[in-house]
Design a protein around this motif. Structure first.
Motif, PDB file in Angstrom:
ATOM      1  N   SER A 112       0.836  -1.194   0.000  1.00 27.50           N
ATOM      2  CA  SER A 112       0.000   0.000   0.000  1.00 27.50           C
ATOM      3  C   SER A 112       0.875   1.248   0.000  1.00 27.50           C
ATOM      4  N   PRO A 113       0.434   2.311  -0.666  1.00 26.95           N
ATOM      5  CA  PRO A 113       1.244   3.530  -0.709  1.00 26.95           C
ATOM      6  C   PRO A 113       1.145   4.331   0.584  1.00 26.95           C
ATOM      7  N   VAL A 114       2.285   4.855   1.019  1.00 26.60           N
ATOM      8  CA  VAL A 114       2.327   5.737   2.181  1.00 26.60           C
ATOM      9  C   VAL A 114       2.008   7.153   1.712  1.00 26.60           C
ATOM     10  N   GLY A 115       1.148   7.858   2.452  1.00 30.65           N
ATOM     11  CA  GLY A 115       0.897   9.242   2.091  1.00 30.65           C
ATOM     12  C   GLY A 115      -0.425   9.768   2.599  1.00 30.65           C
ATOM     13  N   VAL A 116      -0.747  10.970   2.127  1.00 32.25           N
ATOM     14  CA  VAL A 116      -2.005  11.640   2.426  1.00 32.25           C
ATOM     15  C   VAL A 116      -2.777  11.767   1.120  1.00 32.25           C
ATOM     16  N   PHE A 117      -3.986  11.236   1.084  1.00 35.55           N
ATOM     17  CA  PHE A 117      -4.769  11.208  -0.148  1.00 35.55           C
ATOM     18  C   PHE A 117      -6.209  11.634   0.158  1.00 35.55           C
ATOM     19  N   THR A 118      -6.786  12.393  -0.757  1.00 37.09           N
ATOM     20  CA  THR A 118      -8.173  12.811  -0.576  1.00 37.09           C
ATOM     21  C   THR A 118      -9.126  11.644  -0.829  1.00 37.09           C
ATOM     22  N   LEU A 119     -10.344  11.794  -0.318  1.00 41.85           N
ATOM     23  CA  LEU A 119     -11.424  10.812  -0.485  1.00 41.85           C
ATOM     24  C   LEU A 119     -12.596  11.550  -1.115  1.00 41.85           C
ATOM     25  N   ARG A 157       2.717   3.048 -12.069  1.00 40.25           N
ATOM     26  CA  ARG A 157       2.606   3.458 -10.672  1.00 40.25           C
ATOM     27  C   ARG A 157       1.395   2.832  -9.977  1.00 40.25           C
ATOM     28  N   GLY A 158       0.646   2.008 -10.679  1.00 44.48           N
ATOM     29  CA  GLY A 158      -0.488   1.328 -10.074  1.00 44.48           C
ATOM     30  C   GLY A 158      -1.659   2.261  -9.850  1.00 44.48           C
ATOM     31  N   GLY A 159      -2.763   1.702  -9.400  1.00 43.12           N
ATOM     32  CA  GLY A 159      -3.968   2.487  -9.159  1.00 43.12           C
ATOM     33  C   GLY A 159      -5.086   1.591  -8.685  1.00 43.12           C
ATOM     34  N   TYR A 185      -5.140   8.082  -5.016  1.00 41.20           N
ATOM     35  CA  TYR A 185      -3.765   7.817  -5.437  1.00 41.20           C
ATOM     36  C   TYR A 185      -3.798   7.511  -6.927  1.00 41.20           C
ATOM     37  N   ASN A 186      -3.062   8.265  -7.718  1.00 37.19           N
ATOM     38  CA  ASN A 186      -2.938   8.052  -9.170  1.00 37.19           C
ATOM     39  C   ASN A 186      -4.305   7.907  -9.836  1.00 37.19           C
ATOM     40  N   ARG A 187      -5.195   8.843  -9.550  1.00 33.63           N
ATOM     41  CA  ARG A 187      -6.511   8.844 -10.170  1.00 33.63           C
ATOM     42  C   ARG A 187      -7.041  10.269 -10.227  1.00 33.63           C
ATOM     43  N   GLN A 224      -5.039   7.178 -15.153  1.00 37.92           N
ATOM     44  CA  GLN A 224      -3.972   7.153 -14.153  1.00 37.92           C
ATOM     45  C   GLN A 224      -2.953   8.232 -14.502  1.00 37.92           C
ATOM     46  N   PRO A 225      -3.069   9.424 -13.903  1.00 41.94           N
ATOM     47  CA  PRO A 225      -2.209  10.555 -14.269  1.00 41.94           C
ATOM     48  C   PRO A 225      -0.716  10.292 -14.100  1.00 41.94           C
TER      49      PRO A 225
END
Length: 210
Positions: free
Chosen positions: A90-97, A160-162, A141-143, A154-155
């Protein structure tokens, strides 16, 4: 302070005088939008662990209040700061919902919700996974933010997965998503509010502190 007892688990950071999200270091703390008043924090048990604890925090004035706590699973190989397609981390980070969906009808969320049988897990998957996508919340993440969770754009590029979501738990690690109980997903869907600019802060505990 309201807390979930029946589903709570794991040792959590102290919430005394929590003017920042507990257990989250300054670098990631700065990535939480100033307007955000809802945080889903995923505390991974270890860099290579598939188990984690999810805490829902709501901002009351200047303080973050721990509202609900649930056990969860993440990528079966743990966590990474550089997620790649197929790495099972899983990617580490802060992502919007910003969007949700599922096989089941909208349970009453304020997020844009797409109900479709197309979200059903393939029947050739193990039966334990058949209900994984009854409810999903897209992790941005990447969307493209706000697009339906199954949007294919996937920008950052395919490598980079998605397709990383919050979804229903099947009792073990995931490909990269975070999985929770049905009750937890229903709570989040009914509670997350676009007006509160909800985000997920996720990673193993050591990475979150950095």
């Amino acid at each position: 302070m309201p807390r979930a007892g029946a589903e709570g688990g794991g040792s959590l950071p102290s919430v005394a005088a929590a003017t920042s999200v507990p257990g989250v270091g300054e670098r990631l703390q700065r990535q939480i939008p100033a307007a955000s008043r809802q945080v889903v924090a995923v505390y991974g048990d270890g860099r290579d662990s598939a188990t984690s604890t999810v805490v829902f925090y709501a901002k009351r004035g200047a303080a973050w209040e721990r509202v609900r706590t649930w056990p969860a699973h993440n990528g079966k190989k743990g966590w990474t700061a550089e997620h790649r397609l197929g790495d099972n981390r899983s990617p580490v980070g802060v992502f919007t919902l910003t969007a949700a969906a599922g096989v089941l009808d909208d349970p009453g969320t304020r997020l844009p919700y797409t109900q479709s049988e197309d979200y059903a897990a393939p029947q050739w998957w193990d039966e334990a996974h058949w209900h994984d996508f009854d409810y999903v919340i897209a992790i941005d993440y990447n969307r493209v933010k706000g697009a339906p969770p199954d949007d294919a754009e996937q920008p950052l590029g395919e490598e980079r997965g998605g397709g990383i979501w919050l979804h229903l738990d099947h009792g073990s690690g995931t490909s990269a998503c975070v999985s929770l109980s049905r009750a937890a997903m229903e709570y989040l869907l009914r509670t997350l509010d676009p007006a509160g600019h909800p985000v997920v802060v996720m990673g193993d505990r050591a990475a979150l502190k950095n």
